[in-house]
Design an enzyme around this catalytic site. Structure first.
Site, PDB file in Angstrom:
ATOM      1  N   LYS A   1       3.012   5.224   9.246  1.00 50.25           N
ATOM      2  CA  LYS A   1       1.611   5.158   9.657  1.00 50.25           C
ATOM      3  C   LYS A   1       1.583   5.177  11.182  1.00 50.25           C
ATOM      4  O   LYS A   1       2.406   4.533  11.835  1.00 50.25           O
ATOM      5  CB  LYS A   1       0.987   3.864   9.122  1.00 50.25           C
TER       6      LYS A   1
ATOM      7  N   SER B   1      -7.219   1.877   5.449  1.00 46.34           N
ATOM      8  CA  SER B   1      -6.937   2.751   6.569  1.00 46.34           C
ATOM      9  C   SER B   1      -5.628   3.516   6.454  1.00 46.34           C
ATOM     10  O   SER B   1      -5.440   4.496   7.162  1.00 46.34           O
ATOM     11  CB  SER B   1      -6.919   1.946   7.864  1.00 46.34           C
TER      12      SER B   1
ATOM     13  N   SER C   1      -5.915  -2.346   3.525  1.00 45.90           N
ATOM     14  CA  SER C   1      -5.598  -1.012   4.040  1.00 45.90           C
ATOM     15  C   SER C   1      -4.372  -0.352   3.437  1.00 45.90           C
ATOM     16  O   SER C   1      -4.153   0.831   3.658  1.00 45.90           O
ATOM     17  CB  SER C   1      -5.460  -1.048   5.565  1.00 45.90           C
TER      18      SER C   1
END
Lengths: 95, 484, 478
Positions: B77, B152, B176
Site C-alpha cells: 500500500k 482505503s 481500511s
C-alpha cells in the site's frame, strides 16, 4: 457552523477556501457534527478517557547518539534548499 | 498464465524448480500490465527493482537458503515508505515524494525474501471507504468494474482479488483492510494495535492505524503477518509480544454473536452469514449471544478521535521540507495555505477541519475528551464479552460493493460504511475479514474479532473454515484469462 | 502617590545535557553545518515516530528531587499545535496536564547570604525548536533543524519574586542548581538556559495581582534584571497616567534598554493540546526515583554551609563560589592541594575573576589550572616571588600553557632575599639620591617610601618591599 468558526478552523489548520466552497464546507461540517452528536447520548460520568487501546507503558531508549549525515538524501526531496538550509519566505512574525 | 491460488502452491512449485522468482515476477508483472489500466490498483510499478530482487532470490534458492517469503511477489500500500521508490499516500501532496528510508514493515518483508512489484492505490492519506479520494484516480472492483473496491486499501484488495499479486500489505484505521477485502472477496487481517510496527507507515490516526496482510486465504495472511510483525524499538507503541503462532485448531471455541448488529442487515447478506455460522457450528464451535452496548456510537466516536489525531499528524505537510509547495509564495502564511490547500483533497480537508474543531478551545471537552471516554466504554464492552467468548462474529459491511460515485456527495453516509469494523479498531483488537458467499455476483465477507494479541485463534479458526469452504478460491472470471 | 510592588514569576528553559535528542538518536551538537544533525524524526519525515530518551527523563527527575518536588508516578506527553517553520511537525511535543515534576521549593541565596524561598509550580519536558536564519538570504529565511528535538526542561516558578534583583538571583540559583546537578552545561551564551519573566505591579498592600506582561528570551542574569527594571517603570508609568497594562508578550532590546511588544502574532493562541498518540504514558517507578536520589550531589545550600564552616571564608565569597559550580570545584581543588582557603578565594574573586571578565569567559572555561594557582601561592609563601610579581606571573601564565615555575625561572623573577645583595643595591640607591637622604635625616621619614620605590624599581620588583624598608631604615639610621 458559523462563518467565524469556519474562519478560525481554516486559520488554525492553514487551509484556504474560496468563498463559495466555504458555504458548502459549512453545510458538510454541520452534517458531520450532527452525525458526531450521537456520541453525546452516552453517560460518561466517572469514566476516564482512553488514549491508547492497549495498556502498555512508554519504552525508553538508551541515550546513545548516532550521527548519520544524510542531508543530501533528505534534501533531495525538499522543494527549496540553499547552502543546506530549507528556504521559506522571510519570517517576519516573532515566535 | 493463471495466477496462483495460494502461497503453498507457489512454494511447492519453487521448491520443485517448476518455476523461479524471476518467472513469478514476470507472470505477475504481465498481469499488472494487462489489467491495471482497467483496475488502477497500482500507483507505481517497479519492474527493474523487482527483477533485481527476483534474481537475488533465485540465487538464494539455488544456495538452499530458506526464508518465509523467498521469491514471492508482493505489493505495498502506498503509505509504507519504500526507500528510493515513490511513496505518495494517494495524495497530490506527496506526488513527487521518494522516500529516503524504508518502513519497518517493508524492510521486514524484504528480509523475509519477498519481491516488491509496486505500490498500490489508496484513499488519500487512508481517509475513505471507497478509494475514490485518491489523487491517482479511482480503483475498480474486479468483480464489477463499475463498483468500488472499498477503501482505503482498495488497491491492495483489488490487486489480490484480480490475481495481480499473491500478497499485499494494507493498513486499517477504522476498517481500511477489512472493508475492501469484503468488497473484493479477499481475506485481510487488521492485527492488534501494537503488533505491527507503524514506523515508516505514513500516519493517519496514530492510536488506530495498524498495518496488516491482504491475501487469498487466512493461511497466507498468517504467513505474511509473521513476516510483518515484531517489536520495533523505533515505534513507541509497538508491543513486545510473542510471535503469532497458528496451527490446527484442536479445541471448541465459543463465538460471540452480537445479534443487535444483525438487526437491520440486508436479508441476503444475513443469509450468507448464516451459512458461515452453520459451517463454524458444524466444526464444533458454539455461538453465544453477546451484547456490545456502545457499538452504535462507535462511528461517531471514531470520527472525532481519528480526525483530531489526523489534524495534527498532517500539519507536517507545509511545503518546506518535502511534498507539494505552492508556486512563488508571497509570504509564509501564503506558502502554508496554498501548499496545503492545493496538496490536499476535499476529504482530507474535511477531516482536518473536523479534527481541529474537536480539539479547539470550548469544544475539546464535549468532543475530543468525550470521545476518549466513550472509547473506554467501547473497549470495555469487548473485554467483558471476551470473559465468556473466544471470538466475536459480525458482518463486515452493511452492503456489498456500491457503485462508484454513489456516495461521494454524502460524506456521512460514506462514514457509516464502517460501522461493523470501527468498534474493534477503537478497542485495538485483531479482526479478520474473510469471504463467505456472494450476493448478485458480489462478494460477502464476515468478520472474526479476537482478544488482544490473539490473532492465532482467529487465523486458526479461519483456516479451519477455509479448509471446508471454497469462497476464498473464487476469483472474478474476466481476470482469469490465460492468453498471455 | 502610591508605592508599587512588583510581582514576578519566571519560566526557565533548561537545555538538558544529553548525548542524543529527546525523541531521536541524533547527537545534540553545536556548530555543525545546517541540518546535518537532523535525522528522519527531527525533520518530521512522513512515517517517522518519536522514541523517548531515558536520560532526559532521569535528568528531569534529578532536578525534581533537588527541589523536593513530587515526581509524577505517571506522566505523559502532549502535542502543542501551531505552524512555524522551525517546528517541523507543526506541533511541539510538550507536557501540559501531567508534567514529570510537580510542586517544589527552591532556596534562593541572595548576595547578602540570606535565603529566599521560591515556590516551583512545575517542571516539564519538551523538545526545542530549530532555528530560523534571517540575514543570510534575500527576502527569504533559512531553516536549520539541528537544534530541533534538543531536550528542554521548562521550570516554572510561582509569582513569589518581588524585585528584579530577586528574579535575577532566582535565575542564577537555578543556573547553580542545574550545573551542580550536571543536567545542563549552563552555557548562557549558547542558549543552554533561557528565561521568560512574567511581571505585574500592584499598589503596595493590595492583594490582587495586576495585569501582567511576559518578557521572553532573556539569556543573561543581567538582562533579567535590567529588562524587569525597565518593564516595572513602564507599567507604573502607564498606571499612573490612567492607562491599562495590556496582557501581552514583549521582547527586551538590551541595546536600547527597553521592552517592546512582539510584532503581529497573526496566529491564534489556540494550541489544541492533546495527548500525543505516538507516545505512551511514562511510568516512573519508585525504584528508579530511589536510584536517582542516590546520585544527588551536594546541593548549593549544603555546600554553602560547608564552605562557611570548613574554610572560614566570608559569606559573600562563599555565595559566589557556590553559585558557580565550576568556581566551587576550582576552589575545592586548590584548597584540597593544600592552598590556604582565604588566599585561594581572594585570588579567584580578585585577579582571576578580573581576567575572566576581561576575556568574557568564566570558570567553566578557565585556562589556568587550579594546581598552578596552588604553586603560585606557594611561591609567594616561600618568598620566591612577591605578591606583585605573582600577578605578573599569573597574567603571563594564563592561557599560554606555561607553568608558573617555568615563568619565574626563565624570566629571572626570583625574589632577591639575600640581605647582603639587597644592602648593596640600597646603598647604590642612597648614593644616587643624596637630597632625599638629607631630607629623611632632617626629620622627614615619609621620604623612605620614595626610596623603597626606587629600590623596587632597581630590582624590577623582585624584592620584598617589607624587607627593603627594614634594611633601608637600618642604613639610614647609621
Amino acid at each position: 457552523m458559523d462563518t467565524q468558526t469556519i474562519e478560525k478552523l481554516l486559520t488554525l489548520s492553514q487551509i484556504q477556501l474560496e468563498e463559495a466552497d466555504r458555504d458548502a464546507l459549512a453545510k458538510e461540517l454541520d452534517k458531520i457534527l450532527a452525525f458526531i452528536e450521537d456520541m453525546q447520548s452516552i453517560d460518561t460520568e466517572n469514566i476516564l478517557p482512553l488514549a491508547h487501546p492497549v495498556d502498555i507503558d512508554q519504552p525508553m531508549r538508551e541515550d546513545k547518539a548516532v550521527l548519520e549525515i544524510n542531508r543530501t538524501v533528505f534534501q533531495d526531496v525538499a522543494p527549496n534548499v540553499q547552502d543546506g538550509y530549507y528556504i521559506v519566505p522571510k519570517v517576519i512574525t516573532a515566535r | 498464465m493463471k495466477p496462483y491460488q495460494s502461497l503453498s502452491q507457489i512454494r511447492s512449485d519453487l521448491n520443485a524448480r517448476k518455476t523461479c522468482a524471476v518467472e513469478l515476477t514476470q507472470l505477475y508483472l504481465d498481469r499488472i500490465q494487462k489489467y491495471n489500466d482497467q483496475l488502477n490498483c497500482f500507483i507505481s510499478v517497479h519492474p527493474e527493482q523487482a527483477f533485481a530482487a527476483a534474481r537475488n532470490a533465485d540465487q538464494c534458492i539455488r544456495q538452499g537458503i530458506s526464508k518465509p517469503l523467498l521469491g514471492i511477489p508482493i505489493a505495498h500500500k502506498d503509505l509504507f515508505c519504500t526507500k528510493g521508490l515513490p511513496t505518495t499516500c494517494g495524495s497530490k501532496m506527496l506526488q513527487n515524494f521518494v522516500s529516503p528510508y524504508d518502513s519497518t514493515v517493508v524492510s521486514n518483508i524484504r528480509n523475509a525474501g519477498a519481491i516488491t512489484l509496486g505500490k498500490t492505490n489508496m484513499d488519500e492519506f487512508a481517509m475513505g471507504s471507497s478509494n475514490e479520494t485518491s489523487y491517482f484516480g479511482v480503483v475498480a472492483n474486479p468483480w464489477d468494474t463499475s463498483r468500488s473496491p472499498g477503501g482505503s486499501s482498495g488497491g491492495s484488495a483489488s490487486a489480490v482479488a484480480a490475481g495481480l499479486v499473491p500478497l499485499a500489505t494494507g493498513s486499517d484505521t477504522g476498517g481500511s483492510i477489512r472493508q475492501p477485502c469484503g468488497f473484493c472477496g479477499t481475506t485481510g487481517l487488521k492485527p492488534t494495535y501494537g503488533r505491527v510496527s507503524r514506523f515508516g507507515m505514513i500516519a493517519f490516526a496514530s492510536s488506530l492505524d495498524q498495518g496488516g496482510p491482504i491475501a487469498n486465504s487466512a493461511a497466507d495472511c498468517a504467513t505474511l503477518l509473521q513476516a510483518m510483525e515484531g517489536y520495533d524499538p523505533r515505534d513507541s507503541t509497538s508491543a513486545n509480544v510473542a510471535a503469532t503462532n497458528c496451527g490446527d485448531l484442536n479445541r471448541k471455541l465459543k463465538i460471540g454473536l452480537p445479534t443487535h448488529l444483525f438487526k437491520d442487515l440486508d436479508g441476503e447478506i444475513a443469509q450468507n452469514l448464516d451459512t458461515a455460522k452453520a459451517e463454524l457450528t458444524y466444526c464444533g464451535h458454539e455461538f453465544v449471544e453477546i451484547e456490545l452496548p456502545h457499538s452504535d456510537v462507535a462511528s461517531a466516536t471514531y470520527y472525532v478521535i481519528s480526525g483530531a489525531e489526523a489534524s495534527a499528524n498532517l500539519s507536517r505537510y507545509d511545503g518546506v521540507r518535502y511534498g507539494h509547495r505552492a508556486e512563488s509564495p508571497v509570504d509564509l502564511n501564503d506558502l502554508y495555505r496554498r501548499s496545503r490547500s492545493e496538496g490536499f483533497g476535499a476529504e482530507v480537508k474535511r477531516r482536518i477541519l473536523t479534527g481541529t474543531f474537536a480539539l479547539s478551545v470550548g469544544y475539546f471537552d464535549a468532543y475530543y475528551l468525550k470521545a476518549q471516554k466513550v472509547r473506554r466504554l467501547i473497549r470495555q464492552d469487548f473485554l467483558d464479552a471476551f470473559e465468556s467468548v473466544d471470538l466475536i462474529f459480525t458482518p463486515v459491511t452493511p452492503t456489498t460493493a456500491f457503485e462508484l460515485g454513489s456516495l461521494t456527495d454524502n460524506p456521512v453516509e460514506m462514514y457509516q460504511q464502517d460501522l461493523y469494523t470501527i468498534p474493534a479498531s477503537l478497542a485495538g483488537l485483531p479482526a479478520l475479514s474473510l469471504p463467505c458467499g456472494f450476493k448478485d455476483g458480489l462478494p460477502v465477507n464476515f468478520q472474526l474479532i479476537g482478544r488482544h494479541f490473539d490473532e492465532a485463534t482467529i487465523l486458526s479458526a479461519a483456516q479451519q473454515y477455509q479448509g471446508r469452504t471454497s469462497w476464498h478460491e473464487s476469483h472474478p472470471t474476466i481476470f482469469e484469462s490465460s492468453d498471455s | 502617590m502610591a508605592t508599587w510592588e512588583p510581582v514576578i514569576g519566571i519560566e526557565v528553559h533548561v537545555q538538558l545535557d544529553t548525548n542524543s535528542k529527546i525523541f531521536s538518536s541524533t547527537p545534540v551538537a553545536f556548530g555543525r553545518e545546517p541540518n546535518e544533525s537532523a535525522n528522519l524524526v527531527d525533520l518530521a519525515m512522513p512515517g517517522s515516530l518519536p522514541v523517548l530518551n531515558e536520560a532526559a527523563v532521569h535528568k528531569a527527575i534529578k532536578f525534581g528531587l533537588a527541589i523536593d518536588a513530587e515526581i509524577a508516578a505517571v506522566c505523559r506527553f502532549d502535542r502543542k499545535n501551531y505552524f512555524y517553520p522551525d517546528l517541523p511537525k507543526g506541533y511541539q511535543i510538550s507536557q501540559l496536564e501531567e508534567p514529570i515534576v510537580g510542586k517544589g521549593r527552591l532556596e534562593v541565596l541572595l548576595d547578602s547570604g540570606e535565603t529566599l524561598d521560591v515556590g516551583i509550580t512545575r517542571a516539564h519536558l519538551e523538545e526545542d525548536a530549530g532555528k530560523s536564519v534571517h540575514d543570510r538570504f534575500q527576502a527569504s529565511s533559512g531553516i536549520d533543524l539541528n537544534r530541533a528535538g534538543t531536550p528542554l526542561l521548562e521550570i516554572v516558578t510561582e509569582p513569589d519574586l518581588r524585585s528584579p534583583s530577586q528574579a535575577a538571583a532566582c535565575f542564577r540559583q537555578l543556573h547553580a542548581l542545574v550545573t551542580c546537578l550536571e543536567i545542563c552545561d549552563g552555557n548562557l551564551q549558547e542558549g543552554s538556559m533561557r528565561c521568560d519573566a512574567n511581571i505585574s505591579v500592584r499598589p503596595a498592600g493590595q492583594e490582587a495581582f495586576g495585569e501582567r506582561t511576559e518578557i521572553k528570551n532573556l539569556n543573561s542574569f543581567r538582562f533579567v534584571e535590567s529588562a524587569l527594571e525597565y518593564e516595572i517603570d513602564r507599567q507604573i508609568h502607564s498606571l499612573e497616567n490612567g492607562q491599562q497594562v495590556a496582557r501581552e508578550t514583549r521582547l527586551y532590546d538590551s541595546q536600547r534598554h527597553e521592552t517592546r511588544p512582539m510584532r503581529g502574532k497573526e496566529l491564534s493562541d489556540d494550541y489544541r493540546y492533546f495527548p500525543d498518540p505516538d507516545l505512551l504514558p511514562v511510568r516512573i517507578s519508585e525504584e528508579l526515583v530511589a536510584k536517582i536520589r542516590a546520585t544527588l550531589p551536594e546541593l548549593p545550600k549544603q555546600k554553602l554551609d560547608r564552605f562557611l564552616s570548613d574554610y572560614q571564608i566570608p559569606m559573600e565569597a562563599a555565595v559566589r563560589l557556590v553559585q558557580d559550580n565550576h568556581a566551587g570545584r576550582y576552589f575545592e581543588s586548590a584548597v584540597g592541594d593544600g592552598a590556604a582557603p582565604t588566599l585561594v578565594c581572594n585570588w579567584m574573586l580578585g585577579d582571576i575573576a578580573a581576567m575572566l571578565n576581561k576575556l568574557n569567559t568564566d570558570f567553566a572555561h578557565i585556562e589556568f589550572a587550579s594546581n598552578e594557582l596552588v604553586t603560585l601561592l606557594a611561591r609567594i609563601e616561600d618568598r620566591t616571588i612577591s605578591s606583585k610579581i605573582a600577578k605578573n606571573v599569573f597574567s603571563k601564565a594564563y592561557g599560554t600553557g606555561r607553568t608558573v615555575d617555568e615563568i619565574i625561572n626563565s624570566e629571572g623573577l626570583v625574589q632577591i632575599t639575600d640581605s647582603d645583595k639587597l644592602e648593596e643595591i640600597i646603598k647604590g640607591v642612597l648614593e644616587a639620591n643624596p637630597s632625599q637622604v638629607a631630607q629623611f635625616k632632617a626629620g622627614k621619614p615619609q621620604v623612605a617610601g620614595y626610596l623603597v620605590g626606587q629600590t623596587m624599581r632597581e630590582t624590577k620588583g623582585k624584592a620584598d618591599p617589607k624587607q627593603v624598608n627594614q634594611i633601608l631604615q637600618e642604613l639610614l639610621s647609621l
